[in-house]
Design a protein around this motif. Sequence first.
Motif, PDB file in Angstrom:
ATOM      1  N   ASP A 251       0.615   5.399  -3.329  1.00  0.00           N
ATOM      2  CA  ASP A 251       0.412   6.844  -3.232  1.00  0.00           C
ATOM      3  C   ASP A 251       1.731   7.585  -3.071  1.00  0.00           C
ATOM      4  O   ASP A 251       1.825   8.786  -3.357  1.00  0.00           O
ATOM      5  CB  ASP A 251      -0.518   7.173  -2.067  1.00  0.00           C
ATOM      6  CG  ASP A 251       0.028   6.702  -0.727  1.00  0.00           C
ATOM      7  OD1 ASP A 251       0.535   5.562  -0.654  1.00  0.00           O
ATOM      8  OD2 ASP A 251      -0.040   7.472   0.247  1.00  0.00           O
ATOM      9  N   LYS A 252       2.776   6.874  -2.662  1.00  0.00           N
ATOM     10  CA  LYS A 252       4.098   7.489  -2.491  1.00  0.00           C
ATOM     11  C   LYS A 252       5.000   7.298  -3.700  1.00  0.00           C
ATOM     12  O   LYS A 252       5.825   8.161  -4.006  1.00  0.00           O
ATOM     13  CB  LYS A 252       4.786   6.911  -1.246  1.00  0.00           C
ATOM     14  CG  LYS A 252       4.036   7.154   0.050  1.00  0.00           C
ATOM     15  CD  LYS A 252       4.771   6.526   1.224  1.00  0.00           C
ATOM     16  CE  LYS A 252       4.064   6.797   2.546  1.00  0.00           C
ATOM     17  NZ  LYS A 252       2.725   6.190   2.608  1.00  0.00           N
TER      18      LYS A 252
ATOM     19  N   LYS B 178       3.922   5.930  -6.977  1.00  0.00           N
ATOM     20  CA  LYS B 178       3.319   5.880  -8.311  1.00  0.00           C
ATOM     21  C   LYS B 178       2.616   7.177  -8.686  1.00  0.00           C
ATOM     22  O   LYS B 178       1.672   7.172  -9.478  1.00  0.00           O
ATOM     23  CB  LYS B 178       2.354   4.698  -8.417  1.00  0.00           C
ATOM     24  CG  LYS B 178       3.060   3.400  -8.844  1.00  0.00           C
ATOM     25  CD  LYS B 178       2.112   2.227  -8.943  1.00  0.00           C
ATOM     26  CE  LYS B 178       1.044   2.369  -9.978  1.00  0.00           C
ATOM     27  NZ  LYS B 178       1.563   2.383 -11.369  1.00  0.00           N
ATOM     28  N   LYS B 179       3.083   8.271  -8.152  1.00  0.00           N
ATOM     29  CA  LYS B 179       2.551   9.550  -8.615  1.00  0.00           C
ATOM     30  C   LYS B 179       3.660  10.590  -8.583  1.00  0.00           C
ATOM     31  O   LYS B 179       4.655  10.457  -7.864  1.00  0.00           O
ATOM     32  CB  LYS B 179       1.367  10.002  -7.770  1.00  0.00           C
ATOM     33  CG  LYS B 179       1.692  10.456  -6.359  1.00  0.00           C
ATOM     34  CD  LYS B 179       0.428  10.966  -5.680  1.00  0.00           C
ATOM     35  CE  LYS B 179       0.729  11.485  -4.272  1.00  0.00           C
ATOM     36  NZ  LYS B 179      -0.498  11.989  -3.613  1.00  0.00           N
TER      37      LYS B 179
ATOM     38  N   TRP C 151      -2.102   8.971  -9.387  1.00  0.00           N
ATOM     39  CA  TRP C 151      -2.557   7.841  -8.594  1.00  0.00           C
ATOM     40  C   TRP C 151      -3.841   8.189  -7.858  1.00  0.00           C
ATOM     41  O   TRP C 151      -3.964   9.276  -7.296  1.00  0.00           O
ATOM     42  CB  TRP C 151      -1.512   7.411  -7.576  1.00  0.00           C
ATOM     43  CG  TRP C 151      -2.015   6.302  -6.696  1.00  0.00           C
ATOM     44  CD1 TRP C 151      -2.516   6.419  -5.425  1.00  0.00           C
ATOM     45  CD2 TRP C 151      -2.125   4.925  -7.046  1.00  0.00           C
ATOM     46  NE1 TRP C 151      -2.927   5.197  -4.964  1.00  0.00           N
ATOM     47  CE2 TRP C 151      -2.696   4.254  -5.941  1.00  0.00           C
ATOM     48  CE3 TRP C 151      -1.797   4.189  -8.188  1.00  0.00           C
ATOM     49  CZ2 TRP C 151      -2.949   2.888  -5.951  1.00  0.00           C
ATOM     50  CZ3 TRP C 151      -2.046   2.834  -8.197  1.00  0.00           C
ATOM     51  CH2 TRP C 151      -2.608   2.195  -7.089  1.00  0.00           C
ATOM     52  N   GLU C 152      -4.796   7.263  -7.890  1.00  0.00           N
ATOM     53  CA  GLU C 152      -5.972   7.306  -7.034  1.00  0.00           C
ATOM     54  C   GLU C 152      -6.086   5.948  -6.367  1.00  0.00           C
ATOM     55  O   GLU C 152      -5.779   4.922  -6.978  1.00  0.00           O
ATOM     56  CB  GLU C 152      -7.238   7.586  -7.849  1.00  0.00           C
ATOM     57  CG  GLU C 152      -7.261   8.919  -8.554  1.00  0.00           C
ATOM     58  CD  GLU C 152      -8.534   9.085  -9.369  1.00  0.00           C
ATOM     59  OE1 GLU C 152      -9.618   9.140  -8.749  1.00  0.00           O
ATOM     60  OE2 GLU C 152      -8.442   9.133 -10.606  1.00  0.00           O
ATOM     61  N   ASP C 153      -6.569   5.913  -5.139  1.00  0.00           N
ATOM     62  CA  ASP C 153      -6.607   4.648  -4.408  1.00  0.00           C
ATOM     63  C   ASP C 153      -7.505   3.605  -5.059  1.00  0.00           C
ATOM     64  O   ASP C 153      -7.357   2.406  -4.791  1.00  0.00           O
ATOM     65  CB  ASP C 153      -7.034   4.885  -2.961  1.00  0.00           C
ATOM     66  CG  ASP C 153      -5.882   5.429  -2.111  1.00  0.00           C
ATOM     67  OD1 ASP C 153      -4.749   5.492  -2.629  1.00  0.00           O
ATOM     68  OD2 ASP C 153      -6.117   5.795  -0.945  1.00  0.00           O
TER      69      ASP C 153
ATOM     70  N   ARG D  82       0.832  -1.215   0.000  1.00  0.00           N
ATOM     71  CA  ARG D  82       0.000   0.000   0.000  1.00  0.00           C
ATOM     72  C   ARG D  82       0.866   1.264   0.000  1.00  0.00           C
ATOM     73  O   ARG D  82       0.635   2.214   0.752  1.00  0.00           O
ATOM     74  CB  ARG D  82      -0.934   0.011   1.211  1.00  0.00           C
ATOM     75  CG  ARG D  82      -1.841  -1.193   1.342  1.00  0.00           C
ATOM     76  CD  ARG D  82      -2.926  -1.262   0.295  1.00  0.00           C
ATOM     77  NE  ARG D  82      -3.974  -0.268   0.488  1.00  0.00           N
ATOM     78  CZ  ARG D  82      -5.114  -0.273  -0.186  1.00  0.00           C
ATOM     79  NH1 ARG D  82      -5.348  -1.242  -1.091  1.00  0.00           N
ATOM     80  NH2 ARG D  82      -6.020   0.664   0.006  1.00  0.00           N
TER      81      ARG D  82
ATOM     82  N   TYR E 115      -5.796   0.480  -6.627  1.00  0.00           N
ATOM     83  CA  TYR E 115      -5.306  -0.725  -5.960  1.00  0.00           C
ATOM     84  C   TYR E 115      -5.973  -1.971  -6.533  1.00  0.00           C
ATOM     85  O   TYR E 115      -5.471  -3.082  -6.373  1.00  0.00           O
ATOM     86  CB  TYR E 115      -5.510  -0.633  -4.450  1.00  0.00           C
ATOM     87  CG  TYR E 115      -4.408   0.154  -3.757  1.00  0.00           C
ATOM     88  CD1 TYR E 115      -3.107  -0.333  -3.723  1.00  0.00           C
ATOM     89  CD2 TYR E 115      -4.665   1.384  -3.165  1.00  0.00           C
ATOM     90  CE1 TYR E 115      -2.084   0.381  -3.110  1.00  0.00           C
ATOM     91  CE2 TYR E 115      -3.644   2.109  -2.537  1.00  0.00           C
ATOM     92  CZ  TYR E 115      -2.365   1.589  -2.517  1.00  0.00           C
ATOM     93  OH  TYR E 115      -1.342   2.302  -1.912  1.00  0.00           O
TER      94      TYR E 115
END
Length: 536
Positions: A480-481, A483-484, A509-511, A477, A514
Motif C-alpha cells: 500500500d506504500k 505499489k501505488k 493498489w487494493e489489499d 505488507r 496480496y
Amino acid sequence: MKTVKKYICVIACSLGLVSCDSFLTTPPLDQISEEQWWNDKNQAEMMVKGAYEHIYGLEEVAIRDCFSDNAFRRPDHQNEIANGTYTSQNKSVRNVWKYDDIAKLNYVLEGLEKAKGNISEEEYLRFSAEVRFIRAFVYYDMVLYFGDVPLITKTLTVAESRETSRQPRQEVLEFILDELENFVLPNINALEVNESGRVNEQVVNAFLSRVYLYEKQYEKVLDYTDKVIKSGNYELYADYDGLFRPQSDGSNKEVVFERQYSAPLVVHDLNRNLSYSSSVYKGWSHVCALQELVDEYECLNGHLVSECEKLGCEYHQKRIDAETDTHRGEYDFRDPRFDATIIWPFKEWVVDGNVRSRYGVDDPTSGDYMQKEAHSTGYMCQKWIDMRGENKDRTLAEKNMTVLRYGDVLLMRAEALIELNKDLPEAVSLINQIRARVNMPAVEVASQSVLREKLRHERRIETAFEGLRYFDIIRWRIADKVKKGKVYGARMKVVSENMDHKFVEERFWEDKMYLFPVPQEAIDNNPNLLPQNEGW
C-alpha cells in the motif's frame, strides 16, 4: 560445470505437453512403451534431470521485478501486475498456476516407482528426493501467489482433475515442509552426486531458510542458515558485477542453486531482451528500471544522494561539476552495485577499454532516443547481460539464473535476528559483509526499527532483478506504500528542457492484491476451484 541443462532439451522430446483441458493428466510418452522406458536406468535418470526445467527461469528471476516498484516492463501482462490493472485472465496469473509442472513432476515420481527394479535403493531415494524438492519448490511459489491451492500428489485423469478443489494454505505448507524436512533432507545424500546444478543438502537448507523467513518462523531461519554457513561450501564472490556475468559460471562459490544454461542447446534471450537498441545486441529494452529504485542507491559515503548537500558531502559538488550535455553527474560516486545493475542515460558500454555503444535516450541521433522508444524510463537492467558481447547471436545467452545464493543466505539470517530483536551485532556484521564486498561504509548497531529499514534497503539493492523484490513487498505488507501512486523515470531533455523526470504511469493498489486471483481459465475447466480469492 554446466551438466544438468543438456538433459532439459531431451525431456521435451520424451514428454507430451499438458493441454489447458487436461489440467493434471499423465503426459504421454512418444514412440516407446512406458514399461520399456522405466526399465532403463539411464532414461530414468534423464527424466530426473529433465525435471529441473520446472525450476525458476527468466520470468521468475530477471523479469519478476517488473511486478514490483523496481521496474516497468515494456507494455505487457507483467506490467499489469505492477500497475494494478490485472484480472483473473492476465497471462502472468495463468503462468504461475503451474499445474502442468506439477503433473509432469508427479509423473516422474510415479515412474521412479516403476523403475525400482532397475535402479539401486540409493538411486531411487536420491532421484525421488530431487524431484520432490522441485515439486515442493513449485508448490511454495503457488502458495505465495494464491494462498489456498489444490494439493495434487499423483497424476489424474481428466475427469479426476475436474473434481479437484483447493486445500487450505496451511495444509499445503505443512505438506511442503514435511516433504523437505522428512524426505528430501534424509535422502538427498543417499547417493553421492557431484554434478553441478543438482539439488544437494545445502540447497535444501537454503530453501528452507527462505520458506521459514517468508513464514516468519525466525528461529527456524537461524537453524537452517547456520547449517549453510557452517558447511564451509560457500563464500561471497569477490566481484559483485562479475557474479552476474556468464564468465563466472562454474567457478562461483556464492551460488547455492541455479537454473543452468549452455549454448547452443539450452539458452535464453536476455542479451537481446534486456539490452538497448543501439547496443551490441540491438536489444528490445524490455525491462526498464524506475527512478524509485535508482534513488535507493547510496552515495559512496553511505547516505542517500538526496542528502549529500545537507550533509556537506564532498561528492555533491563533484556531481555538479561532472554534469555535461552527454553525461549525468548524478549517477557518479554511487554504491558500485548501481553500476553493475542499472543502465542510465548516456552510460557507455565499454569492453577492454573500448566504447562499444552508448545509451542515447536523450540523443536524437540514437536508436534509443525517447521519441523512438516511448515506453523507456531512461533506465534499464544490466544484470544477467554478457557485457563482453562475444556471442554474436543475441538469442543464445547462457548465463545461469541464480535461484539461491550465499549473499541472500546472509541477509536472511540478518533479517531473522533483527525480527527476533536478538544478537543485533551479529545481524549488523552480516549486513556489513555484504556492504564490504563493494566497499560501502559499514552500518552501525542501532534499534530494531532502524536496523529493519537498513536490512530492507540492503535486500532491495543487493538482490535487485533477482526475482525477490515482489515477494518481499508482499510478505512485509508494504504494498500500500510502494505499489501505488505515480512512478517516474530519468531526467531527460526530451521530456523537458528543465530536465524533469519522465512520468511513467500511475499505479493502483487494493489489499485483495496480496493474493492473485485463481485464473479464470482454471475455474472454467473446474468450478470446484471456487470460491475465488476475496475481492476478485
